[in-house]
Write a protein that holds these residues in place. Sequence first.
Motif, short mmCIF file in Angstrom:
data_model
loop_
_atom_site.label_atom_id
_atom_site.label_comp_id
_atom_site.label_asym_id
_atom_site.label_seq_id
_atom_site.Cartn_x
_atom_site.Cartn_y
_atom_site.Cartn_z
N UNK A 158 39.79 34.25 29.95
CA UNK A 158 38.41 34.60 30.29
C UNK A 158 38.29 35.46 31.54
N UNK A 159 39.41 35.97 32.03
CA UNK A 159 39.37 36.85 33.20
C UNK A 159 39.29 36.13 34.52
N UNK A 160 39.53 34.81 34.50
CA UNK A 160 39.53 34.07 35.76
C UNK A 160 38.20 33.44 36.13
N UNK A 161 37.29 33.26 35.17
CA UNK A 161 36.00 32.64 35.46
C UNK A 161 36.19 31.17 35.85
N UNK A 162 35.26 30.68 36.66
CA UNK A 162 35.28 29.28 37.10
C UNK A 162 33.90 28.68 36.86
N UNK A 163 33.85 27.63 36.08
CA UNK A 163 32.61 26.92 35.78
C UNK A 163 32.31 25.97 36.94
N UNK A 164 31.41 26.37 37.80
CA UNK A 164 31.11 25.61 39.02
C UNK A 164 30.62 24.20 38.71
N UNK A 165 29.93 24.05 37.59
CA UNK A 165 29.32 22.76 37.30
C UNK A 165 30.24 21.75 36.62
#
Length: 227
Positions: A158-165
Amino acid sequence: MFAATPWITLGFGSALAFGFAALFLRGISRRVTAVFLLSAAVYAAALGLFLATVDDTPDDSLSATATTALMVMFIAAGIEAVSVSPLVARAVGGRRQAHTINKITEEERTDLAHDPAIRAAIEQRERRKLAREILANDRALAKTLCIGRPDLPRDFADGGLVDVNHVPDRVLCSLPGVDADMADRIVSARERLDGLRSPADLVVEADVPSDVVDALTDVLVFPVEKS
């Protein structure tokens, strides 16, 4: 050269000097450009007045009107040119620098296009864009692909996305600029609010420094479970 033009030309080149300066400064400020154009118009009018009245006396002396017009073009324009010459110099320098950068970019465009680091960065960016679209339009698929969840086993990049929640605090701690205390505040804030909605919530609700948030905005996502 600009600052000396009114002196060198005895004032007769003042209108042209300020007219050309207005062209160089048009990208800086409309107000600055308007002031230079007004100055050019004043000195052009003074030149016209001088030419119209220079022969008003029977002898070789200048008329009072022609003398005044000449002093405006020579003295007033000279003083103004000296005072604004640093601004003109910066504008000219900026244009030359931009031209040089564009030239270098054009000459090296082919080589840069094949640079592995640039290609990898572009691919990561496109991956993030695709992942964000999936997250926005198909939450079930996003969940299946584990978008924003580097803590889970997955095959989709996913290109390095981070789900903060939803990521654990150890993932938050791995983000540049985020320490353990910040991670704890983020976890507490998302639990208290049933999920954070935007980067602004990190600043307001979790007391994360805005410069840290700004640096991470490109990789953070904030999906919230619908009740």
